[in-house]
Design an enzyme around this catalytic site. Structure first.
Site, PDB file in Angstrom:
ATOM      1  N   ASP A  34       8.180   2.510  10.285  1.00 40.15           N
ATOM      2  CA  ASP A  34       6.898   2.933  10.865  1.00 40.15           C
ATOM      3  C   ASP A  34       6.417   4.137  10.053  1.00 40.15           C
ATOM      4  OD1 ASP A  34       5.717   2.502  14.094  1.00 40.15           O
ATOM      5  OD2 ASP A  34       4.832   4.024  12.784  1.00 40.15           O
ATOM      6  N   ILE A  55       3.929   0.098   5.465  1.00 42.45           N
ATOM      7  CA  ILE A  55       4.137  -1.334   5.164  1.00 42.45           C
ATOM      8  C   ILE A  55       3.399  -1.769   3.901  1.00 42.45           C
ATOM      9  CG2 ILE A  55       4.700  -2.195   7.477  1.00 42.45           C
ATOM     10  CD1 ILE A  55       1.625  -3.042   7.611  1.00 42.45           C
ATOM     11  N   ALA A  74       3.451  -3.685  12.953  1.00 41.23           N
ATOM     12  CA  ALA A  74       2.649  -2.552  12.475  1.00 41.23           C
ATOM     13  C   ALA A  74       1.219  -3.001  12.212  1.00 41.23           C
ATOM     14  CB  ALA A  74       3.262  -1.978  11.194  1.00 41.23           C
ATOM     15  N   ALA A  75       0.261  -2.222  12.680  1.00 37.25           N
ATOM     16  CA  ALA A  75      -1.153  -2.579  12.480  1.00 37.25           C
ATOM     17  C   ALA A  75      -2.044  -1.409  12.872  1.00 37.25           C
ATOM     18  CB  ALA A  75      -1.525  -3.788  13.345  1.00 37.25           C
ATOM     19  N   SER A 117      -3.528 -11.761  17.651  1.00 35.53           N
ATOM     20  CA  SER A 117      -4.121 -11.127  18.835  1.00 35.53           C
ATOM     21  C   SER A 117      -5.057 -12.089  19.545  1.00 35.53           C
ATOM     22  CB  SER A 117      -4.915  -9.892  18.399  1.00 35.53           C
ATOM     23  OG  SER A 117      -5.687  -9.416  19.470  1.00 35.53           O
ATOM     24  N   TYR A 140     -11.397  -6.032  13.467  1.00 40.55           N
ATOM     25  CA  TYR A 140      -9.970  -6.176  13.832  1.00 40.55           C
ATOM     26  C   TYR A 140      -9.590  -7.660  13.897  1.00 40.55           C
ATOM     27  CZ  TYR A 140      -5.939  -6.258  17.029  1.00 40.55           C
ATOM     28  OH  TYR A 140      -4.714  -6.493  17.627  1.00 40.55           O
ATOM     29  N   VAL A 184      -6.550   0.689  29.205  1.00 44.91           N
ATOM     30  CA  VAL A 184      -6.998   1.028  30.570  1.00 44.91           C
ATOM     31  C   VAL A 184      -5.893   1.431  31.517  1.00 44.91           C
ATOM     32  CG1 VAL A 184      -9.222  -0.123  30.860  1.00 44.91           C
ATOM     33  CG2 VAL A 184      -7.131  -1.445  31.150  1.00 44.91           C
ATOM     34  N   ILE A 200     -14.532   4.527  33.104  1.00 48.50           N
ATOM     35  CA  ILE A 200     -14.676   3.089  32.858  1.00 48.50           C
ATOM     36  C   ILE A 200     -15.803   2.930  31.851  1.00 48.50           C
ATOM     37  CG2 ILE A 200     -15.439   0.890  33.845  1.00 48.50           C
ATOM     38  CD1 ILE A 200     -13.895   1.479  36.343  1.00 48.50           C
ATOM     39  N   GLU A 270     -15.871  -5.114  21.772  1.00 45.99           N
ATOM     40  CA  GLU A 270     -14.925  -5.717  22.710  1.00 45.99           C
ATOM     41  C   GLU A 270     -15.507  -6.942  23.415  1.00 45.99           C
ATOM     42  OE1 GLU A 270     -13.274  -2.768  25.302  1.00 45.99           O
ATOM     43  OE2 GLU A 270     -11.778  -2.354  23.759  1.00 45.99           O
TER      44      GLU A 270
HETATM   45  N1  LIG Z   1      -0.564  -4.083  22.833  1.00 45.24           N
HETATM   46  C1  LIG Z   1      -1.358  -5.137  22.973  1.00 45.24           C
HETATM   47  O1  LIG Z   1      -1.854  -5.410  24.070  1.00 45.24           O
HETATM   48  C2  LIG Z   1      -1.658  -6.043  21.796  1.00 45.24           C
HETATM   49  C3  LIG Z   1      -2.551  -7.104  21.991  1.00 45.24           C
HETATM   50  C4  LIG Z   1      -2.826  -7.938  20.910  1.00 45.24           C
HETATM   51  C5  LIG Z   1      -2.193  -7.743  19.693  1.00 45.24           C
HETATM   52  N2  LIG Z   1      -1.353  -6.700  19.533  1.00 45.24           N
HETATM   53  C6  LIG Z   1      -0.718  -6.524  18.224  1.00 45.24           C
HETATM   54  O2  LIG Z   1       0.665  -6.266  18.413  1.00 45.24           O
HETATM   55  C7  LIG Z   1       1.144  -5.342  17.439  1.00 45.24           C
HETATM   56  C8  LIG Z   1       1.830  -4.155  18.110  1.00 45.24           C
HETATM   57  O3  LIG Z   1       0.901  -3.511  18.978  1.00 45.24           O
HETATM   58  P1  LIG Z   1       1.255  -2.182  19.770  1.00 45.24           P
HETATM   59  O4  LIG Z   1       0.498  -2.236  21.030  1.00 45.24           O
HETATM   60  O5  LIG Z   1       2.720  -1.992  19.799  1.00 45.24           O
HETATM   61  O6  LIG Z   1       0.557  -1.090  18.822  1.00 45.24           O
HETATM   62  P2  LIG Z   1       0.978   0.412  18.506  1.00 45.24           P
HETATM   63  O7  LIG Z   1      -0.201   1.070  17.905  1.00 45.24           O
HETATM   64  O8  LIG Z   1       1.637   1.036  19.691  1.00 45.24           O
HETATM   65  O9  LIG Z   1       2.086   0.214  17.372  1.00 45.24           O
HETATM   66  C9  LIG Z   1       1.775  -0.083  16.042  1.00 45.24           C
HETATM   67  C10 LIG Z   1       2.676   0.755  15.159  1.00 45.24           C
HETATM   68  O10 LIG Z   1       2.391   0.462  13.793  1.00 45.24           O
HETATM   69  C11 LIG Z   1       2.496   1.669  13.056  1.00 45.24           C
HETATM   70  N3  LIG Z   1       1.715   1.546  11.825  1.00 45.24           N
HETATM   71  C12 LIG Z   1       0.369   1.472  11.702  1.00 45.24           C
HETATM   72  N4  LIG Z   1       0.013   1.381  10.415  1.00 45.24           N
HETATM   73  C13 LIG Z   1       1.176   1.377   9.708  1.00 45.24           C
HETATM   74  C14 LIG Z   1       1.468   1.294   8.313  1.00 45.24           C
HETATM   75  N5  LIG Z   1       0.498   1.208   7.415  1.00 45.24           N
HETATM   76  N6  LIG Z   1       2.769   1.312   7.933  1.00 45.24           N
HETATM   77  C15 LIG Z   1       3.772   1.428   8.846  1.00 45.24           C
HETATM   78  N7  LIG Z   1       3.545   1.515  10.171  1.00 45.24           N
HETATM   79  C16 LIG Z   1       2.262   1.483  10.599  1.00 45.24           C
HETATM   80  C17 LIG Z   1       1.935   2.740  13.972  1.00 45.24           C
HETATM   81  O11 LIG Z   1       2.355   4.042  13.630  1.00 45.24           O
HETATM   82  C18 LIG Z   1       2.457   2.260  15.332  1.00 45.24           C
HETATM   83  O12 LIG Z   1       3.698   2.877  15.656  1.00 45.24           O
HETATM   84  C19 LIG Z   1      -0.057  -4.962  16.587  1.00 45.24           C
HETATM   85  O13 LIG Z   1      -0.059  -5.786  15.430  1.00 45.24           O
HETATM   86  C20 LIG Z   1      -1.248  -5.311  17.468  1.00 45.24           C
HETATM   87  O14 LIG Z   1      -2.396  -5.622  16.708  1.00 45.24           O
HETATM   88  C21 LIG Z   1      -1.067  -5.832  20.558  1.00 45.24           C
END
Ligand SMILES: NC(=O)c1ccc[n+]([C@@H]2O[C@H](COP(=O)([O-])OP(=O)(O)OC[C@H]3O[C@@H](n4cnc5c(N)ncnc54)[C@H](O)[C@@H]3O)[C@@H](O)[C@H]2O)c1
Length: 313
Positions: A34, A55, A74-75, A117, A140, A184, A200, A270
């Site tokens: 991370d 990454i 990671a994203a 997603s 996104y 939320v 909200i 959104e």
């Molecule tokens: N949480 C949700 O409801 C949800 C819904 C749909 C999709 N997702 C997808 O699931 C995945 C995880 O989501 P989450 O809620 O845990 O998000 P989050 O933001 O809590 O975790 C993502 C992690 O990725 C790390 N990161 C970002 N850019 C980076 C990089 N360039 N190199 C290394 N690390 C990096 C961030 O520091 C963070 O710790 C994501 O890909 C997100 O798009 C999540």
């Protein structure tokens, strides 16, 4: 021998919870990456071999040696932040993801399980939405849909196996409450616990399908051991949705609060509603087990504990 699992985004919400689950299961060695752009170091469970790396960097490649499974989380994933910076969104979500596939391919990883997603369905008006209804609108969502084609190309040309996961709104302990616009659930809980009026965005009529983190992790485990998940994409939601207003009322009731929310203008990008068609995952025997009230109570308990420790201000 223990399977070696590498998790990207291990300091984030889903990554840290999944690392925890793997360590509790006992049969896994966990390596985590991370860059801490959004994640929190303290959230990475003890027992994870942690590397603060990006990454997008080729310095991640050696870490993929001897890895059995990669979970790529990671994203850049806050939709409104992504709307403001499409270039960085593409750089992290597309180039970064391709770099992860490349690292996996070069090191003979058995399979990459990665996060897409429900945002891929933003423009769809079919509810519940099945996996083939892809209509991405926001930056996104467009970044996430691109990764789907790269995953398929890595399978086609290099035989790299994958599973793509389309999470709906995942909630639970460690959900990212530090964001500019927190999700939320955590936003409402934190404000109400502090005795402040929650915000909200918009009218509160938007409907979301919420799924508890433990249910998601059940499916993650299946992805490693059930070959029917190979080279497939799955919706992961609960199959029920609630309006933001309804969620607010449920949380206020659980916290015995009669504070009224403040309304602010809607956030850009959104979708109005989402609702998962989860039959494909259910057909493999997966089922969401945690109901909304139980999941919310667990989230409340966690946030109370973090507030008591001074970790949430
Ligand atoms: N949480 C949700 O409801 C949800 C819904 C749909 C999709 N997702 C997808 O699931 C995945 C995880 O989501 P989450 O809620 O845990 O998000 P989050 O933001 O809590 O975790 C993502 C992690 O990725 C790390 N990161 C970002 N850019 C980076 C990089 N360039 N190199 C290394 N690390 C990096 C961030 O520091 C963070 O710790 C994501 O890909 C997100 O798009 C999540």
């Amino acid at each position: 021998m223990k399977s070696k699992v590498l998790i990207t985004g291990v300091a984030g919400f889903i990554g840290s919870n999944f690392a925890d689950r793997l360590l509790k299961e006992g049969d896994y060695q966990v390596i985590g990456i991370d860059n801490l752009a959004y994640g929190v170091r303290e959230q990475v469970p003890d027992g994870v071999e942690f590397y603060q790396l990006d990454i997008r960097d080729s310095s991640i490649y050696p870490l993929f040696q001897q890895i059995d499974y990669v979970f790529h989380f990671a994203a850049k994933n806050c939709i409104s932040d992504c709307q403001l910076d499409p270039v960085e969104t593409a750089d992290i979500n597309v180039r970064g993801t391709v770099n992860v596939f490349e690292a996996a391919k070069r090191n003979g990883v058995r399979k990459v399980i990665y996060a897409e997603s429900s945002a891929l369905y933003e423009g769809s008006s079919t509810f519940p939405t099945p996996e083939n209804e892809i209509v991405p609108l926001s930056f996104y969502a467009v970044s996430k849909v691109s990764t789907m084609y790269f995953a398929e190309a890595y399978r086609r040309f290099y035989n790299l196996k994958y599973t793509a996961l389309r999470y709906f709104c995942v909630y639970g302990p460690r959900q990212d409450y530090r964001r500019t616009v927190p999700p939320v659930f955590s936003a409402f809980i934190i404000k109400l616990l502090k005795g402040e009026q929650p915000i909200i965005y918009g009218t509160g009529e938007k409907r979301r399908d919420f799924i508890f983190i433990d249910d998601i992790n059940d499916f993650h485990l299946m992805c490693m051991h059930d070959s029917r998940t190979d080279n497939e994409v799955f919706n992961l939601g609960s199959g029920k949705n609630y309006s933001v207003k309804e969620i607010y009322q449920i949380i206020a009731r659980l916290l015995n609060s009669d504070l009224q929310p403040v309304h602010q203008p809607d956030l850009p990008g959104e979708a109005f509603a989402n609702l998962a068609d989860i039959r494909k995952a259910q057909n493999l025997g997966w089922q969401p087990r945690v109901d909304l009230i139980t999941g919310l109570q667990k989230s409340i308990d966690y946030i109370k504990m973090e507030m008591a420790k001074g970790n949430i201000k």
